[in-house]
Design a protein around this motif. Structure first.
Motif, PDB file in Angstrom:
ATOM      1  N   LEU A  28       0.992  -0.931  -0.057  1.00 45.85           N
ATOM      2  CA  LEU A  28      -0.144   0.051   0.394  1.00 45.85           C
ATOM      3  C   LEU A  28       0.669   1.094   0.228  1.00 45.85           C
ATOM      4  N   PHE A  29       0.580   1.985  -1.344  1.00 47.16           N
ATOM      5  CA  PHE A  29       2.076   3.195  -0.932  1.00 47.16           C
ATOM      6  C   PHE A  29       0.966   4.656  -1.723  1.00 47.16           C
ATOM      7  N   GLY A  30       1.725   5.865  -0.469  1.00 45.06           N
ATOM      8  CA  GLY A  30       0.837   6.745   0.064  1.00 45.06           C
ATOM      9  C   GLY A  30       1.883   7.924  -0.405  1.00 45.06           C
ATOM     10  N   GLN A  31       1.639   9.262  -0.146  1.00 44.02           N
ATOM     11  CA  GLN A  31       2.066  10.235   0.761  1.00 44.02           C
ATOM     12  C   GLN A  31       1.476   9.730   1.638  1.00 44.02           C
ATOM     13  N   SER A  32       2.519  10.994   2.710  1.00 48.32           N
ATOM     14  CA  SER A  32       2.208  11.024   3.921  1.00 48.32           C
ATOM     15  C   SER A  32       0.204  11.722   4.050  1.00 48.32           C
ATOM     16  N   GLY A  33      -0.410  10.932   4.978  1.00 41.90           N
ATOM     17  CA  GLY A  33      -1.817  11.023   5.294  1.00 41.90           C
ATOM     18  C   GLY A  33      -2.660  10.889   4.175  1.00 41.90           C
ATOM     19  N   VAL A 204      -3.008   4.736  -3.111  1.00 41.37           N
ATOM     20  CA  VAL A 204      -3.818   5.568  -2.371  1.00 41.37           C
ATOM     21  C   VAL A 204      -3.610   6.795  -1.722  1.00 41.37           C
ATOM     22  N   SER A 205      -4.328   7.453  -2.317  1.00 33.11           N
ATOM     23  CA  SER A 205      -4.378   8.816  -2.616  1.00 33.11           C
ATOM     24  C   SER A 205      -5.637   9.411  -1.511  1.00 33.11           C
ATOM     25  N   ASP A 206      -5.815  10.403  -0.924  1.00 32.47           N
ATOM     26  CA  ASP A 206      -6.535  10.742   0.589  1.00 32.47           C
ATOM     27  C   ASP A 206      -7.872  10.164   0.937  1.00 32.47           C
ATOM     28  N   GLY A 207      -7.875   9.148   0.427  1.00 33.40           N
ATOM     29  CA  GLY A 207      -8.705   7.862   1.222  1.00 33.40           C
ATOM     30  C   GLY A 207      -8.751   6.978   0.243  1.00 33.40           C
ATOM     31  N   ARG A 208      -8.440   7.198  -1.152  1.00 37.35           N
ATOM     32  CA  ARG A 208      -8.656   6.403  -1.992  1.00 37.35           C
ATOM     33  C   ARG A 208      -7.935   5.757  -3.274  1.00 37.35           C
ATOM     34  N   VAL A 209      -8.701   4.558  -3.186  1.00 35.13           N
ATOM     35  CA  VAL A 209      -7.302   3.711  -3.895  1.00 35.13           C
ATOM     36  C   VAL A 209      -7.439   4.043  -5.822  1.00 35.13           C
ATOM     37  N   LEU A 210      -6.568   4.601  -5.642  1.00 33.33           N
ATOM     38  CA  LEU A 210      -6.552   5.398  -7.273  1.00 33.33           C
ATOM     39  C   LEU A 210      -6.115   3.695  -8.109  1.00 33.33           C
ATOM     40  N   GLY A 211      -5.890   2.876  -8.408  1.00 35.19           N
ATOM     41  CA  GLY A 211      -5.071   1.580  -9.249  1.00 35.19           C
ATOM     42  C   GLY A 211      -4.752   0.913  -7.923  1.00 35.19           C
ATOM     43  N   TYR A 212      -4.571  -0.093  -8.556  1.00 35.11           N
ATOM     44  CA  TYR A 212      -3.762  -1.473  -7.835  1.00 35.11           C
ATOM     45  C   TYR A 212      -3.300  -2.229  -9.138  1.00 35.11           C
ATOM     46  N   GLY A 213      -2.185  -3.463  -8.945  1.00 39.24           N
ATOM     47  CA  GLY A 213      -2.067  -4.451  -9.746  1.00 39.24           C
ATOM     48  C   GLY A 213      -0.178  -5.015  -9.780  1.00 39.24           C
ATOM     49  N   PRO A 214       0.362  -5.635 -10.744  1.00 35.75           N
ATOM     50  CA  PRO A 214       1.815  -5.805 -11.181  1.00 35.75           C
ATOM     51  C   PRO A 214       1.856  -4.439 -10.808  1.00 35.75           C
ATOM     52  N   VAL A 215       3.711  -4.802  -9.544  1.00 36.72           N
ATOM     53  CA  VAL A 215       3.982  -3.354  -9.939  1.00 36.72           C
ATOM     54  C   VAL A 215       4.757  -2.583 -10.706  1.00 36.72           C
ATOM     55  N   ALA A 216       5.277  -2.966 -11.883  1.00 35.26           N
ATOM     56  CA  ALA A 216       6.099  -3.403 -12.780  1.00 35.26           C
ATOM     57  C   ALA A 216       5.053  -2.234 -13.475  1.00 35.26           C
ATOM     58  N   ASP A 217       3.851  -3.063 -13.624  1.00 40.51           N
ATOM     59  CA  ASP A 217       2.695  -2.323 -15.306  1.00 40.51           C
ATOM     60  C   ASP A 217       2.273  -0.565 -13.945  1.00 40.51           C
ATOM     61  N   MET A 218       1.941  -0.957 -12.427  1.00 44.77           N
ATOM     62  CA  MET A 218       1.619   0.534 -11.723  1.00 44.77           C
ATOM     63  C   MET A 218       2.641   1.301 -11.782  1.00 44.77           C
ATOM     64  N   LEU A 219       4.275   0.735 -11.539  1.00 49.77           N
ATOM     65  CA  LEU A 219       5.058   2.229 -11.839  1.00 49.77           C
ATOM     66  C   LEU A 219       5.501   2.856 -13.251  1.00 49.77           C
TER      67      LEU A 219
END
Length: 373
Positions: A28-33, A204-219
């Protein structure tokens, strides 16, 4: 398997999270908060969602429609925090076995197996006060594993460690993901950590999941720049070590038939390697140049170009069937006549490659040994 589809509020902060992942490491990746810890607290049962469903290891932990909400204890979620939270009056061995005793749980996992996995055998008789920060975290992870969890939550476990201690513990986290046999949800705002450790990436951003999937695809997704951070925008290339040049200290990595040279890489021939390439470290040319110190020159094709109004643009390129991002000025893109489908040459400095990654199935160092990464 982890399935999360929940909505809820904590104070004025709203959560709307939906994602699925397999049995390996999910980040689960996102900025602080961003809401990462709130989502994991919902999974652990520390915060109750307004609605939705949570499944871990085939067990329904929460289902608002069915009226299911297991207690924190019955969810069997192991939690590793930023600080180790070890009992200072107990030895390492007694800290490791405490959760199993307190929870009255029976687990097939042997103490010796966890001790070997995390390399803490020489610490068993010591108290936490005599351990380094990295050693404390390894003990905390072992204690969570010995509580027979169906899911292991690791909430910013390296955030309180300095660079040296992070380097000490990361090889063990590599090994944990490959060998523990327990699904891991790894929470972090450090992109280098999630790129190294995870197979599935949840943004994750502002409490919402913007997307998910294989790490290479997401990056490789250029539409998530605000959430991931422009400065750290990157992509992953997967390959295998094919040769070593001991004279110059360089390893050659085969990326789908194209070769890259990486300094200081100690992997054995045939080891799977994951290389993180930052977009800002990639230059583009229309042909193969001569007389350069840059050793990594790859052939690719432009897949897409972002439409932006600032000085920069993001170019997504296909290289041996994988995706690489380049961040260049819009002026350069216009002068070169760059467009989707156009062949290009990618130039990447060897010293710019973040080689501290591993690929799926990479051979790992034994506890106490030197990491290959």
């Amino acid at each position: 398997m982890i399935e999360v589809d929940v909505t809820g509020k904590v104070g004025a902060f709203e959560i709307a999270a939906s994602f699925q992942s397999g049995d390996a490491v999910t980040a689960l990746f996102g900025q602080s908060g961003a809401g990462k810890s709130t989502i994991t607290n919902m999974i652990a049962g520390l915060v109750t969602p307004s609605s939705g469903r949570i499944v871990a290891g085939g067990e329904v932990l929460f289902d608002s429609a069915a009226g299911i909400s297991l207690s924190v204890r019955d969810r069997r979620v192991g939690h590793v925090f930023q600080d180790s939270r070890l009992f200072p009056h107990l030895s390492v061995k007694r800290n490791l076995t405490f959760a199993r005793w307190a929870g009255g749980r029976s687990d097939k996992r042997a103490l010796g197996e966890v001790v070997d996995l995390l390399g803490v055998g020489h610490l068993l008789d010591r108290k936490p006060g005599g351990l380094s920060g990295g050693e404390k975290q390894r003990v905390a992870i072992g204690r969570a594993l010995l509580s027979a969890p169906r899911l292991l939550l690791m909430d910013e476990p390296l955030a309180s460690l300095d660079h040296a201690r992070k380097s000490e513990i990361l090889p063990y986290l590599d090994r944990l993901g490959a060998e523990a046999g327990t699904p891991i949800l790894y929470i972090s705002h450090a992109l280098e950590e999630v790129a190294r450790l995870s197979q599935t990436l949840v943004i994750v951003s502002d409490g919402r999941v913007l997307g998910y999937g294989p790490v290479a695809d997401m990056l490789a997704r250029t539409d998530l720049g605000k959430a991931t951070g422009r400065h750290e925008a990157s992509a992953l290339l997967e390959g295998r070590v094919s040769a070593h040049d001991d004279v110059w200290g360089l390893a050659t990595v085969d990326i789908g038939g194209q070769m890259m040279q990486v300094p200081g890489l100690e992997g054995a021939i045939g080891d799977a390697i994951r290389l993180r390439i930052r977009a800002r470290d990639v230059a583009l040319a229309l042909g193969r140049p001569d007389g350069l110190s840059i050793r990594n020159i790859l052939e690719g094709e432009i897949k897409s170009i972002t439409a932006e109004t600032g000085p920069y643009t993001e170019i997504l390129c296909i290289v041996s069937g994988q995706l690489v991002r380049a961040r260049i000025t819009r002026a350069s893109a216009a002068e070169l006549g760059l467009a989707p489908g156009k062949p290009v040459t990618l130039l990447i400095k060897s010293v710019a490659i973040d080689r501290r990654q591993r690929g799926p199935g990479a051979r790992l160092a034994a506890p106490g040994g030197q990491s290959l990464l």
